[in-house]
Design an enzyme around this catalytic site. Structure first.
Site, PDB file in Angstrom:
ATOM      1  N   SER A  33       0.830  -1.216   0.000  1.00  0.00           N
ATOM      2  CA  SER A  33       0.000   0.000   0.000  1.00  0.00           C
ATOM      3  C   SER A  33       0.862   1.264   0.000  1.00  0.00           C
ATOM      4  CB  SER A  33      -0.992   0.003   1.170  1.00  0.00           C
ATOM      5  OG  SER A  33      -0.335   0.228   2.390  1.00  0.00           O
ATOM      6  N   ARG A 111      13.122  -8.215   5.293  1.00  0.00           N
ATOM      7  CA  ARG A 111      14.447  -8.796   5.536  1.00  0.00           C
ATOM      8  C   ARG A 111      15.369  -7.749   6.128  1.00  0.00           C
ATOM      9  NH1 ARG A 111      15.901 -13.395   2.749  1.00  0.00           N
ATOM     10  NH2 ARG A 111      18.075 -12.747   2.727  1.00  0.00           N
ATOM     11  N   LEU A 113      18.782  -6.111   6.142  1.00  0.00           N
ATOM     12  CA  LEU A 113      19.817  -6.023   5.109  1.00  0.00           C
ATOM     13  C   LEU A 113      21.205  -6.093   5.739  1.00  0.00           C
ATOM     14  CD1 LEU A 113      17.962  -3.224   3.204  1.00  0.00           C
ATOM     15  CD2 LEU A 113      18.427  -5.507   2.282  1.00  0.00           C
ATOM     16  N   HIS A 129       8.491   3.310   9.154  1.00  0.00           N
ATOM     17  CA  HIS A 129       8.217   2.449  10.310  1.00  0.00           C
ATOM     18  C   HIS A 129       6.980   2.989  11.032  1.00  0.00           C
ATOM     19  CE1 HIS A 129       9.002  -0.424  13.442  1.00  0.00           C
ATOM     20  NE2 HIS A 129       8.783   0.525  14.328  1.00  0.00           N
ATOM     21  N   ASP A 165      15.780  -0.009  12.538  1.00  0.00           N
ATOM     22  CA  ASP A 165      14.949   1.194  12.746  1.00  0.00           C
ATOM     23  C   ASP A 165      15.666   2.261  13.581  1.00  0.00           C
ATOM     24  OD1 ASP A 165      12.875  -0.143  11.369  1.00  0.00           O
ATOM     25  OD2 ASP A 165      12.201  -1.102  13.221  1.00  0.00           O
ATOM     26  N   GLU A 194       1.052   7.176   6.895  1.00  0.00           N
ATOM     27  CA  GLU A 194       2.189   6.635   6.135  1.00  0.00           C
ATOM     28  C   GLU A 194       2.071   7.027   4.661  1.00  0.00           C
ATOM     29  OE1 GLU A 194       3.280   2.519   6.688  1.00  0.00           O
ATOM     30  OE2 GLU A 194       2.322   2.435   8.650  1.00  0.00           O
TER      31      GLU A 194
END
Ligand code: GRF
Length: 223
Positions: A33, A111, A113, A129, A165, A194
């Site tokens: 989205s 995932r 990184l 986030h 994060d 968001e």
């Protein structure tokens, strides 16, 4: 008459490339989205960004279908096809390099990184986030917020560093937590923000208005 010049070869067609348009790559694992919100923003007049590739680690991620429908290249990188995270991320880097993005956005990419990948894209790698970082990093941020009992929740767009994060914060927006909120209702309220905030952060980057100084990101006024 074929219309071809003598020698029968068509002259090479040069694709017009607008240097003011930011080439964007999006990595997404799920419903996409945020990708949809970004694609929609890219369609607005004057929005200086084009999504050139969407990469997913899930073959059936709706994000890939959204990319195809918008005419962006959609690439599935199967984690099972690679021996370890380093090999997987090397393949990701190779795919991204082919598309020459100026910015890479994580939009629900599930995932972690490798430091090598993060260093390769330092300052050009963003994530969104669903909490007001540094509160509630990691999985199920909205559930963490509800369980903690905060009255204000929100969303953060940040540059990615080697932590989870933890990178420099670009923009944030808050939403109230209501007494009868469930995880779903709070997530939906945050998601609305968001979809507004991620395109906004990308536009600031595209306009060259973000300056990272240590942990802080300065947003320059429009020239
Ligand atoms: C969003 O809540 C985003 O903040 C988080 O993962 C979710 C992705 O949702 N990182 P979508 O795939 O963009 O709909």
């Amino acid at each position: 008459m074929s219309g071809l010049p003598a020698g029968g070869r068509r002259p090479a067609v040069r694709r017009r490339v607008n240097p003011d348009i930011l080439r964007l790559a999006v990595l997404a694992s799920g419903r996409g989205s945020n990708l949809a919100a970004i694609l929609e923003a890219c369609g607005r007049p004057g929005f200086p960004v084009r999504v050139v590739v969407v990469v997913s680690d899930r073959e059936r991620a709706p994000a890939l279908e959204r990319a195809r429908q918008a005419g962006a290249e959609a690439v599935f990188h199967d984690p099972k096809a690679y021996g370890d995270r380093a090999a997987y991320d090397a393949a990701l880097v190779a795919t991204l390099d082919r598309h020459r993005p100026g910015l890479v956005c994580l939009a629900g990419f599930m995932r972690v990184l490798t430091p090598t990948f993060v260093r390769a894209w330092a300052g050009r790698l963003m994530n969104i986030h669903p909490s007001l970082l540094p509160a509630f990093p990691g999985l199920h941020a909205q559930r963490q917020a509800l369980e903690y009992g905060v009255r204000i929740a929100g969303v953060t767009v940040h540059f990615v560093d080697e932590g989870v994060d933890t990178g420099p914060i670009i923009v944030q927006a808050s939403v109230p937590v209501l007494p009868d909120d469930s995880e779903d209702s709070l997530s939906a309220r945050i998601l609305g923000e968001e979809h507004r905030l991620y395109p906004e952060a990308i536009r600031l980057f595209a306009e060259g208005r973000l300056v990272i100084t240590g942990r802080r990101v300065l947003v320059k006024e429009r020239a």
